[in-house]
Design an enzyme around this catalytic site. Sequence first.
Site, PDB file in Angstrom:
ATOM      1  N   LYS A  34       0.839  -1.213   0.000  1.00  0.00           N
ATOM      2  CA  LYS A  34       0.000   0.000   0.000  1.00  0.00           C
ATOM      3  C   LYS A  34       0.866   1.253   0.000  1.00  0.00           C
ATOM      4  CE  LYS A  34      -1.493   1.719   4.056  1.00  0.00           C
ATOM      5  NZ  LYS A  34      -1.274   3.128   4.408  1.00  0.00           N
ATOM      6  N   ASN A  35       1.885   1.270   0.875  1.00  0.00           N
ATOM      7  CA  ASN A  35       2.662   2.503   1.051  1.00  0.00           C
ATOM      8  C   ASN A  35       3.622   2.763  -0.091  1.00  0.00           C
ATOM      9  OD1 ASN A  35       1.275   3.045   3.326  1.00  0.00           O
ATOM     10  ND2 ASN A  35       2.845   2.307   4.728  1.00  0.00           N
ATOM     11  N   ARG A 104      -3.705  11.305   3.768  1.00  0.00           N
ATOM     12  CA  ARG A 104      -2.476  12.105   3.895  1.00  0.00           C
ATOM     13  C   ARG A 104      -1.586  11.943   2.666  1.00  0.00           C
ATOM     14  NH1 ARG A 104      -0.296  13.985   7.718  1.00  0.00           N
ATOM     15  NH2 ARG A 104       1.765  13.338   7.041  1.00  0.00           N
ATOM     16  N   CYS A 128      -3.549  12.794  12.519  1.00  0.00           N
ATOM     17  CA  CYS A 128      -4.434  11.623  12.474  1.00  0.00           C
ATOM     18  C   CYS A 128      -4.349  10.962  13.852  1.00  0.00           C
ATOM     19  CB  CYS A 128      -3.999  10.663  11.370  1.00  0.00           C
ATOM     20  SG  CYS A 128      -2.446   9.859  11.716  1.00  0.00           S
ATOM     21  N   ARG A 133       1.675  14.456  12.644  1.00  0.00           N
ATOM     22  CA  ARG A 133       2.075  14.234  11.232  1.00  0.00           C
ATOM     23  C   ARG A 133       2.411  15.546  10.511  1.00  0.00           C
ATOM     24  NH1 ARG A 133      -0.037   9.124   9.825  1.00  0.00           N
ATOM     25  NH2 ARG A 133       1.611   9.015   8.270  1.00  0.00           N
ATOM     26  N   ASP A 319       4.976   0.288  11.966  1.00  0.00           N
ATOM     27  CA  ASP A 319       3.679  -0.241  11.492  1.00  0.00           C
ATOM     28  C   ASP A 319       3.418  -1.660  11.993  1.00  0.00           C
ATOM     29  OD1 ASP A 319       3.844   1.374   8.222  1.00  0.00           O
ATOM     30  OD2 ASP A 319       3.436   2.135  10.227  1.00  0.00           O
ATOM     31  N   VAL A 341       8.726   6.436  16.789  1.00  0.00           N
ATOM     32  CA  VAL A 341       8.452   7.146  15.532  1.00  0.00           C
ATOM     33  C   VAL A 341       7.254   8.085  15.644  1.00  0.00           C
ATOM     34  CG1 VAL A 341       7.922   6.863  13.074  1.00  0.00           C
ATOM     35  CG2 VAL A 341       9.491   5.268  14.213  1.00  0.00           C
ATOM     36  N   ARG A 411      -8.587   0.312   4.866  1.00  0.00           N
ATOM     37  CA  ARG A 411      -7.641   1.230   4.208  1.00  0.00           C
ATOM     38  C   ARG A 411      -6.369   0.496   3.810  1.00  0.00           C
ATOM     39  NH1 ARG A 411      -5.713   5.677   7.637  1.00  0.00           N
ATOM     40  NH2 ARG A 411      -4.502   5.955   5.741  1.00  0.00           N
TER      41      ARG A 411
HETATM   42  C1  EPZ Z   1       5.009   6.627   6.068  1.00  0.00           C
HETATM   43  O1  EPZ Z   1       4.390   7.741   6.711  1.00  0.00           O
HETATM   44  C2  EPZ Z   1       3.949   5.541   6.018  1.00  0.00           C
HETATM   45  N1  EPZ Z   1       2.807   5.998   5.229  1.00  0.00           N
HETATM   46  C3  EPZ Z   1       3.496   5.191   7.438  1.00  0.00           C
HETATM   47  O2  EPZ Z   1       2.577   4.097   7.336  1.00  0.00           O
HETATM   48  C4  EPZ Z   1       4.709   4.730   8.237  1.00  0.00           C
HETATM   49  O3  EPZ Z   1       4.309   4.461   9.566  1.00  0.00           O
HETATM   50  C5  EPZ Z   1       5.788   5.827   8.225  1.00  0.00           C
HETATM   51  O4  EPZ Z   1       6.123   6.159   6.852  1.00  0.00           O
HETATM   52  C6  EPZ Z   1       7.068   5.409   8.934  1.00  0.00           C
HETATM   53  O5  EPZ Z   1       7.584   4.270   8.368  1.00  0.00           O
HETATM   54  C7  EPZ Z   1       2.896   6.014   3.879  1.00  0.00           C
HETATM   55  O6  EPZ Z   1       3.912   5.701   3.302  1.00  0.00           O
HETATM   56  C8  EPZ Z   1       1.662   6.452   3.140  1.00  0.00           C
HETATM   57  P1  EPZ Z   1       7.502   9.820   8.134  1.00  0.00           P
HETATM   58  P2  EPZ Z   1       5.134   9.190   6.708  1.00  0.00           P
HETATM   59  O7  EPZ Z   1       7.457  11.069   7.345  1.00  0.00           O
HETATM   60  O8  EPZ Z   1       5.819   9.394   5.424  1.00  0.00           O
HETATM   61  C9  EPZ Z   1       7.903  13.077  11.525  1.00  0.00           C
HETATM   62  C10 EPZ Z   1       0.633   2.857   7.830  1.00  0.00           C
HETATM   63  O9  EPZ Z   1       0.134   2.413   8.876  1.00  0.00           O
HETATM   64  N2  EPZ Z   1       7.876  14.028  10.405  1.00  0.00           N
HETATM   65  O10 EPZ Z   1       8.686   8.925   8.013  1.00  0.00           O
HETATM   66  O11 EPZ Z   1       4.157  10.206   7.156  1.00  0.00           O
HETATM   67  C11 EPZ Z   1       6.532  12.440  11.738  1.00  0.00           C
HETATM   68  O12 EPZ Z   1       5.730  13.257  12.552  1.00  0.00           O
HETATM   69  C12 EPZ Z   1       1.221   4.265   7.805  1.00  0.00           C
HETATM   70  O13 EPZ Z   1       0.699   2.219   6.740  1.00  0.00           O
HETATM   71  C13 EPZ Z   1       8.154  15.367  10.665  1.00  0.00           C
HETATM   72  O14 EPZ Z   1       8.430  15.750  11.802  1.00  0.00           O
HETATM   73  O15 EPZ Z   1       6.215   8.949   7.867  1.00  0.00           O
HETATM   74  C14 EPZ Z   1       6.849  11.141  12.397  1.00  0.00           C
HETATM   75  O16 EPZ Z   1       7.018  11.360  13.779  1.00  0.00           O
HETATM   76  C15 EPZ Z   1       1.128   4.961   9.148  1.00  0.00           C
HETATM   77  N3  EPZ Z   1       8.081  16.264   9.637  1.00  0.00           N
HETATM   78  C16 EPZ Z   1       8.187  10.744  11.773  1.00  0.00           C
HETATM   79  O17 EPZ Z   1       8.721  11.948  11.198  1.00  0.00           O
HETATM   80  C17 EPZ Z   1       7.775  15.886   8.353  1.00  0.00           C
HETATM   81  O18 EPZ Z   1       7.729  16.748   7.442  1.00  0.00           O
HETATM   82  C18 EPZ Z   1       8.057   9.694  10.688  1.00  0.00           C
HETATM   83  O19 EPZ Z   1       7.249  10.215   9.669  1.00  0.00           O
HETATM   84  C19 EPZ Z   1       7.505  14.518   8.116  1.00  0.00           C
HETATM   85  C20 EPZ Z   1       7.565  13.610   9.152  1.00  0.00           C
END
Ligand code: EPZ
Length: 457
Positions: A34-35, A104, A128, A133, A319, A341, A411
Site C-alpha cells: 500500500k505505502n 495524507r 491523524c 504528522r 507499522d 516514531v 484502508r
Molecule cells: C510513512 O508515513 C507511512 N505511510 C506510514 O505508514 C509509516 O508508519 C511511516 O512512513 C514510517 O515508516 C505512507 O507511506 C503512506 P515519516 P510518513 O514522514 O511518510 C515526523 C501505515 O500504517 N515528520 O517517516 O508520514 C513524523 O511526525 C502508515 O501504513 C516530521 O516531523 O512517515 C513522524 O514522527 C502509518 N516532519 C516521523 O517523522 C515531516 O515533514 C516519521 O514520519 C515529516 C515527518
Amino acid sequence: MSSVLKNIKNIKTPHLEVKGGRPLSGYLEVGGAKNSALVLLAASLLTQETIEISNVPKLTDIDVMTEILQKIGVKISKNVHKINLRAQYIQNVDLPYELVHSLRASFFCIGPLLSRVGKAKVPLPGGCEIGARPLDEHIKGLKALGAKIFIEGGIVNAYISNKSNRLKGTKIIFKYPSVGATETVLMAACLAKGKTKIINAAKEPEIKDLTNMLNTMGAKIKGAGTSEITIEGVDSLKGCSYSVMPDRIEAGTFLIAAAITRSNLLIGPVIIDHLTSLLKKLKESGCKILKEGCFIRLIAKDIKGVDITTGPYPAFPTDLQAPFMALMTTANGTSTIKETVFENRMQHISQLKKLGARIILTKNSAHIQGVNQLDGSILEGSDLRSSAAIILASLAAKGKSTIYGLNHLDRGYENLEQKFNNAGSHIIRKNQTIFGKDLKFNQSGAEDNQNIEPKAA
Ligand code: EPZ
C-alpha cells in the site's frame, strides 16, 4: 416508528465476528505494498505518457488516491490489481479538502505538480490518530528546490516564480529520515534543473520501489536505500509498466498471525530482506522460520517475551508495533515495547486489555506481562494497524470477539478476513443495523439478508 428511530434503523455498523482459539494452517497470500502503490500512483503526474502499475492492492486508500488524480485530470482505467494512468493534461492543481483530509498520501501530488506545471494548492491533511504528522520537512525540501510556498487558510500554496518555471537542484539535509519527505523531494527533483543531493534520506524499501519506477521512466537517481541519494534532473520522463513490491507490513502482520495462533503457516510472496528486523525478533521469541524461495514458513509452539524498539528502517517498523504487541500479550514472561516514531501510537493497548491482556504504559513504552489465555470481547480499532492488532489477538482469544472500526482496516488490508478464513479461521463480516435486518456478507461479499424483526420497543 419515530423519525429518530427510523434514522437509527439505517445506521450501519460494519463489524467482524471472530471465533478465536483455533490454529491456522496452509497459506496466507501477500499483496502489493500500500505505502509504495500510493506514491507510485502520484508519480504518474510526472509524465504525459501512460503508466501501467500492476500488483496494486484493492484498498480504500488506493480508491481515494485515484479519485484525487482524476480530479487533477489524470485518465485512469482499473482492472482489479492493475491501474493504467495517463496525465497527458493537468486540468486542475487545486486538490479538494474532503479527499485530502481522508488521505495524507495525497500530499505526494505537490512535488509532481510543481515539476509539471509550476504550481499546486494542497490542503494540509492535518494530524491523524497516531500523531500530528507535520509536513515541515516536505515543505523545507520543496523550498530548497526553489518553490515559493505559503500557507493560507490551511491550504499549502506552492509555485515556481523563476523565469524558467523549473525547480533547481540543490543539497537538502533532513533533520529526520522522513519517508514521505524523501519521496516528495525525489519526485520534485527528477525534473529539476541540475543535481540534487538528499542527506539523511529515509532508507525504507518503499523509497527503492519508487526510485526503481522513476529510473524506468528515465530519471537519474542513485543511492536509494542509503541515507544519501543523488538525483540528476532530466527534461522529461516517459511512461512505463511497473509492478508494486510485496507489502512488507502485510507480510509481517501475517507472520505475527501465525505466531499468535501457534500455527505452521506459509506466507508470501515476500522480499525476505525487507523483514530482517521482524524475523530476528520472531526467532528470538521462539518461532521457527524457514525460507522457501520468495515464501516464508513460520512454525510457532511456545512464545517468550522479547523487547522491541521501533525506528526508521532497518529498525523494527512502527507499522508492526501494534501487531507485535498483540503477540507479546500471549507470550511467556514479560516484554517492553518502545515506540519512537509516532507520539500517539499506543491506542490498541486499551482494546488488548479488554481481551485480558496485562499492559502498563509509561510514556511511549509499554510493559507487557504475558497471560495464558485471552478471552473474546467487543472491540474497536482506532487506526489501521491497531485494527490489525486486535484482529490478531481475537484470533488467539478463546470464544467470540466482535470488532468495529473496519473503515480503518479496509484502508490497508485487502480481504483480510477472507485470507484468514482460507487458512482456517472463522471470521464473518456483518453490517448490523441497530434495529431491523442483520446483513451478513458471504465470502464473495454479496449480502445474505436475514430479516430480523425489530424487537418490540
Ligand atoms: C510513512 O508515513 C507511512 N505511510 C506510514 O505508514 C509509516 O508508519 C511511516 O512512513 C514510517 O515508516 C505512507 O507511506 C503512506 P515519516 P510518513 O514522514 O511518510 C515526523 C501505515 O500504517 N515528520 O517517516 O508520514 C513524523 O511526525 C502508515 O501504513 C516530521 O516531523 O512517515 C513522524 O514522527 C502509518 N516532519 C516521523 O517523522 C515531516 O515533514 C516519521 O514520519 C515529516 C515527518
